[in-house]
Design an enzyme around this catalytic site. Structure first.
Site, PDB file in Angstrom:
ATOM      1  N   GLY A   1      10.434  -8.825  17.145  1.00 15.51           N
ATOM      2  CA  GLY A   1      10.880  -8.120  16.259  1.00 15.51           C
ATOM      3  C   GLY A   1      10.957  -6.361  16.380  1.00 15.51           C
ATOM      4  O   GLY A   1      10.108  -5.888  16.971  1.00 15.51           O
ATOM      5  N   ALA A   2      12.045  -5.952  15.861  1.00  8.19           N
ATOM      6  CA  ALA A   2      12.099  -4.551  16.062  1.00  8.19           C
ATOM      7  C   ALA A   2      12.960  -3.844  15.012  1.00  8.19           C
ATOM      8  O   ALA A   2      13.981  -4.317  14.433  1.00  8.19           O
ATOM      9  CB  ALA A   2      12.977  -4.128  17.469  1.00  8.19           C
TER      10      ALA A   2
ATOM     11  N   TYR B   1      15.865 -15.140   6.233  1.00  6.70           N
ATOM     12  CA  TYR B   1      15.371 -13.735   6.747  1.00  6.70           C
ATOM     13  C   TYR B   1      16.197 -12.926   5.870  1.00  6.70           C
ATOM     14  O   TYR B   1      17.256 -12.497   5.720  1.00  6.70           O
ATOM     15  CB  TYR B   1      15.530 -13.395   8.147  1.00  6.70           C
ATOM     16  CG  TYR B   1      14.610 -14.141   9.140  1.00  6.70           C
ATOM     17  CD1 TYR B   1      13.580 -15.058   8.599  1.00  6.70           C
ATOM     18  CD2 TYR B   1      15.206 -14.363  10.430  1.00  6.70           C
ATOM     19  CE1 TYR B   1      12.863 -15.747   9.441  1.00  6.70           C
ATOM     20  CE2 TYR B   1      14.070 -14.943  11.403  1.00  6.70           C
ATOM     21  CZ  TYR B   1      13.189 -15.667  10.715  1.00  6.70           C
ATOM     22  OH  TYR B   1      12.409 -16.509  11.883  1.00  6.70           O
TER      23      TYR B   1
ATOM     24  N   GLN C   1      10.123 -23.688  18.970  1.00  2.95           N
ATOM     25  CA  GLN C   1       9.720 -22.329  18.836  1.00  2.95           C
ATOM     26  C   GLN C   1       8.657 -22.463  18.236  1.00  2.95           C
ATOM     27  O   GLN C   1       8.182 -23.163  17.237  1.00  2.95           O
ATOM     28  CB  GLN C   1      10.764 -21.513  17.868  1.00  2.95           C
ATOM     29  CG  GLN C   1      10.312 -20.178  17.585  1.00  2.95           C
ATOM     30  CD  GLN C   1      11.445 -19.618  16.727  1.00  2.95           C
ATOM     31  OE1 GLN C   1      11.239 -18.616  15.872  1.00  2.95           O
ATOM     32  NE2 GLN C   1      12.910 -19.895  17.137  1.00  2.95           N
TER      33      GLN C   1
ATOM     34  N   TYR D   1       7.043 -16.531  18.995  1.00  2.61           N
ATOM     35  CA  TYR D   1       7.335 -15.609  18.166  1.00  2.61           C
ATOM     36  C   TYR D   1       6.201 -14.937  17.712  1.00  2.61           C
ATOM     37  O   TYR D   1       5.015 -15.265  17.932  1.00  2.61           O
ATOM     38  CB  TYR D   1       8.227 -16.333  16.881  1.00  2.61           C
ATOM     39  CG  TYR D   1       7.392 -17.204  15.810  1.00  2.61           C
ATOM     40  CD1 TYR D   1       6.438 -16.378  14.991  1.00  2.61           C
ATOM     41  CD2 TYR D   1       7.856 -18.367  15.797  1.00  2.61           C
ATOM     42  CE1 TYR D   1       5.728 -17.336  14.091  1.00  2.61           C
ATOM     43  CE2 TYR D   1       7.280 -19.361  14.963  1.00  2.61           C
ATOM     44  CZ  TYR D   1       6.040 -18.951  13.988  1.00  2.61           C
ATOM     45  OH  TYR D   1       5.410 -19.648  13.199  1.00  2.61           O
ATOM     46  N   GLY D   2       6.060 -13.738  16.912  1.00  2.00           N
ATOM     47  CA  GLY D   2       4.848 -12.875  16.308  1.00  2.00           C
ATOM     48  C   GLY D   2       4.307 -12.333  17.608  1.00  2.00           C
ATOM     49  O   GLY D   2       2.949 -12.265  17.721  1.00  2.00           O
TER      50      GLY D   2
HETATM   51  N1  LIG Z   1      10.140 -19.690  13.405  1.00  2.00           N
HETATM   52  C1  LIG Z   1       9.157 -19.134  12.625  1.00  2.00           C
HETATM   53  O1  LIG Z   1       8.839 -19.663  11.710  1.00  2.00           O
HETATM   54  C2  LIG Z   1       9.122 -17.789  12.639  1.00  2.00           C
HETATM   55  C3  LIG Z   1       8.146 -17.039  12.010  1.00  2.00           C
HETATM   56  C4  LIG Z   1       8.185 -15.434  12.504  1.00  2.00           C
HETATM   57  C5  LIG Z   1       8.800 -14.900  13.305  1.00  2.00           C
HETATM   58  N2  LIG Z   1       9.977 -15.718  13.970  1.00  2.00           N
HETATM   59  C6  LIG Z   1      10.900 -15.058  14.678  1.00  2.00           C
HETATM   60  O2  LIG Z   1      10.345 -14.205  15.922  1.00  2.00           O
HETATM   61  C7  LIG Z   1      10.543 -12.811  15.612  1.00  2.00           C
HETATM   62  C8  LIG Z   1       9.444 -12.083  16.030  1.00  2.00           C
HETATM   63  O3  LIG Z   1       8.340 -12.073  15.126  1.00  2.00           O
HETATM   64  P1  LIG Z   1       8.422 -10.864  14.083  1.00  2.00           P
HETATM   65  O4  LIG Z   1       9.559  -9.884  14.267  1.00  2.00           O
HETATM   66  O5  LIG Z   1       7.913 -11.408  12.774  1.00  2.00           O
HETATM   67  O6  LIG Z   1       6.911 -10.103  14.714  1.00  2.00           O
HETATM   68  P2  LIG Z   1       6.301  -9.380  16.088  1.00  2.00           P
HETATM   69  O7  LIG Z   1       7.490  -9.224  16.891  1.00  2.00           O
HETATM   70  O8  LIG Z   1       5.266  -9.865  16.262  1.00  2.00           O
HETATM   71  O9  LIG Z   1       6.341  -7.883  15.368  1.00  2.00           O
HETATM   72  C9  LIG Z   1       7.586  -7.269  15.110  1.00  2.00           C
HETATM   73  C10 LIG Z   1       7.171  -6.009  14.309  1.00  2.00           C
HETATM   74  O10 LIG Z   1       6.158  -5.005  15.014  1.00  2.00           O
HETATM   75  C11 LIG Z   1       6.585  -3.691  14.966  1.00  2.00           C
HETATM   76  N3  LIG Z   1       6.878  -3.216  16.390  1.00  2.00           N
HETATM   77  C12 LIG Z   1       7.863  -3.668  17.283  1.00  2.00           C
HETATM   78  N4  LIG Z   1       8.086  -3.128  18.224  1.00  2.00           N
HETATM   79  C13 LIG Z   1       6.933  -1.883  18.133  1.00  2.00           C
HETATM   80  C14 LIG Z   1       6.567  -1.063  18.946  1.00  2.00           C
HETATM   81  N5  LIG Z   1       6.945  -0.828  20.274  1.00  2.00           N
HETATM   82  N6  LIG Z   1       5.563  -0.271  18.666  1.00  2.00           N
HETATM   83  C15 LIG Z   1       5.099  -0.287  17.360  1.00  2.00           C
HETATM   84  N7  LIG Z   1       5.388  -1.314  16.696  1.00  2.00           N
HETATM   85  C16 LIG Z   1       6.398  -2.056  16.973  1.00  2.00           C
HETATM   86  C17 LIG Z   1       7.599  -3.685  14.012  1.00  2.00           C
HETATM   87  O11 LIG Z   1       7.207  -3.547  12.597  1.00  2.00           O
HETATM   88  P3  LIG Z   1       6.355  -2.190  12.159  1.00  2.00           P
HETATM   89  O12 LIG Z   1       7.169  -1.138  12.848  1.00  2.00           O
HETATM   90  O13 LIG Z   1       6.783  -2.120  10.522  1.00  2.00           O
HETATM   91  O14 LIG Z   1       4.900  -2.450  12.343  1.00  2.00           O
HETATM   92  C18 LIG Z   1       8.302  -4.998  14.077  1.00  2.00           C
HETATM   93  O15 LIG Z   1       9.037  -5.345  12.863  1.00  2.00           O
HETATM   94  C19 LIG Z   1      11.013 -12.663  14.292  1.00  2.00           C
HETATM   95  O16 LIG Z   1      11.804 -11.523  14.275  1.00  2.00           O
HETATM   96  C20 LIG Z   1      11.553 -14.066  13.902  1.00  2.00           C
HETATM   97  O17 LIG Z   1      12.940 -13.791  14.802  1.00  2.00           O
HETATM   98  C21 LIG Z   1      10.129 -16.865  13.618  1.00  2.00           C
END
Ligand SMILES: NC(=O)c1ccc[n+]([C@@H]2O[C@H](COP(=O)([O-])OP(=O)(O)OC[C@H]3O[C@@H](n4cnc5c(N)ncnc54)[C@H](OP(=O)(O)O)[C@@H]3O)[C@@H](O)[C@H]2O)c1
Length: 322
Positions: free
Chosen positions: A290-291, A61, A183, A211-212
């Site tokens: 994510g945030a 990351y 995960q 995630y996601g």
């Molecule tokens: N194991 C794996 O292969 C894998 C893959 C992906 C992720 N992950 C893990 O899972 C975590 C979560 O996934 P992710 O961060 O990729 O995506 P997510 O949690 O689905 O989306 C996070 C994104 O949504 C937006 N957001 C967050 N809160 C919000 C709100 N209240 N209102 C509006 N927009 C908001 C922000 O981006 P914007 O403001 O730019 O829209 C933020 O970066 C990752 O951080 C990582 O730790 C693991």
């Protein structure tokens, strides 16, 4: 007995680990935009004060940047008040034409080197949960597990997990080495884990880190068009795990997100809160969200107190079928 009971039972100095975790991908700042170190550190602080003590990250990351920021945050904290989950075995290779290829290497040699890098960046002498980021088609899985057990004996890691594995792959590992956590991507748009996979985790008492959760911002309902800047991966939509943003899918997903928004509005919550609460209906799930700033963390944390009615769940099933 598996380690998860201790791991998530949660004993971090009297603080309960909430089932929302801080997802550290976006703060890495690579392929993401709108992040700044000061906002990221503030977001981590806010999460901590709201009782969010599980933080997920990975060396990949932002090429170590996410782990470094978390290390800076940890410096002023009692280490045992925070639960750090990181990963190993994945990197990106960019070709001269700009195409990204995922490299997977979970060999014992690579892993023993990688763990030292993560410990250094995180400024800690142990990792709570160490996860295989992606299955490596070349390295025998037993070699990886042996190295992980060695790290456990040395006290460098406490628990072991895998990410992005098939059910068959998990069963193969669990024959010899029980896993503490698994995960995978799980949200309203991607429900593939429901059924056999989740049934197995429940039977085995294995925690699932989803995630996601917000489908990378899409389920927050704020995007109505491809307004992402050219450095933001969502503009092109190329991800190894999803095609939510690719042409042909994106438009339909926006319509679904808008319908989610209407339900959220009727029950007085935001779309993001509803999407997060939907994942939390499974008690074995810890949802990674994510945030990029403190406000997002504050909004998302409120999902912890939502209890969704069967009527709402039925409506969501209609929009987002299994
Ligand atoms: N194991 C794996 O292969 C894998 C893959 C992906 C992720 N992950 C893990 O899972 C975590 C979560 O996934 P992710 O961060 O990729 O995506 P997510 O949690 O689905 O989306 C996070 C994104 O949504 C937006 N957001 C967050 N809160 C919000 C709100 N209240 N209102 C509006 N927009 C908001 C922000 O981006 P914007 O403001 O730019 O829209 C933020 O970066 C990752 O951080 C990582 O730790 C693991």
């Amino acid at each position: 007995m598996k380690g998860h009971a201790e791991m998530f039972g949660i004993t971090v100095s009297g603080h309960n680990c909430k089932r929302i975790a801080f997802g550290g991908w976006a703060i890495g700042g690579q392929f993401t935009t709108g992040v700044s170190d000061s906002n990221s550190l503030e977001a981590l602080e806010t999460a901590y004060h709201l009782g969010i003590r599980l933080i997920d990250t990975a060396p990949v990351y932002g090429n170590g940047h996410s782990e470094k920021l978390i290390g800076r945050f940890l410096k002023s904290r009692d280490r045992d008040h925070v639960f750090i989950a990181t990963k190993f075995g994945m990197s990106w290779k960019t070709t001269s034409s700009g195409t990204r290829t995922m490299i997977r290497n979970t060999s014992g040699k690579a892993l023993l080197k990688e763990v030292e890098g993560s410990l250094r960046r995180l400024r800690t002498d142990y990792i709570d949960l160490y996860q295989v980021h992606w299955p490596d088609p070349v390295t025998p899985v037993q070699e990886t597990m042996d190295s992980l057990n060695h790290l456990k004996e040395q006290g460098k890691i406490r628990f072991v997990g895998v990410s992005n594995f098939s059910l068959a792959g998990i069963k193969e590992i669990e024959g010899d080495s029980p896993l503490d956590a698994v995960q995978g991507q799980y949200n309203l748009l991607s429900r593939e884990y429901e059924g056999e996979f989740f049934d197995y985790l429940k039977e085995e008492h294995t925690q699932f880190l989803s995630y996601g959760t917000l489908a990378y911002g899409l389920l927050s309902g704020k995007y109505q068009s491809k307004e992402f800047s050219s450095e933001d991966w969502r503009r092109r939509g190329n991800s190894p795990t999803n095609n939510y943003f690719s042409p042909g899918n994106f438009e339909g997903n926006i319509q679904k997100a808008n319908r989610l928004g209407s339900i959220a509005e009727k029950i007085g919550v935001t779309s993001a809160q509803l999407a997060i609460a939907w994942t939390l209906r499974h008690s074995f799930i810890y949802t990674l969200v994510g945030a990029k700033n403190s406000l997002q963390v504050q909004e998302n944390a409120k999902a912890l107190s939502l209890d969704l009615s069967t009527d709402v769940l039925r409506k969501l099933d209609n929009i987002f079928p299994k």
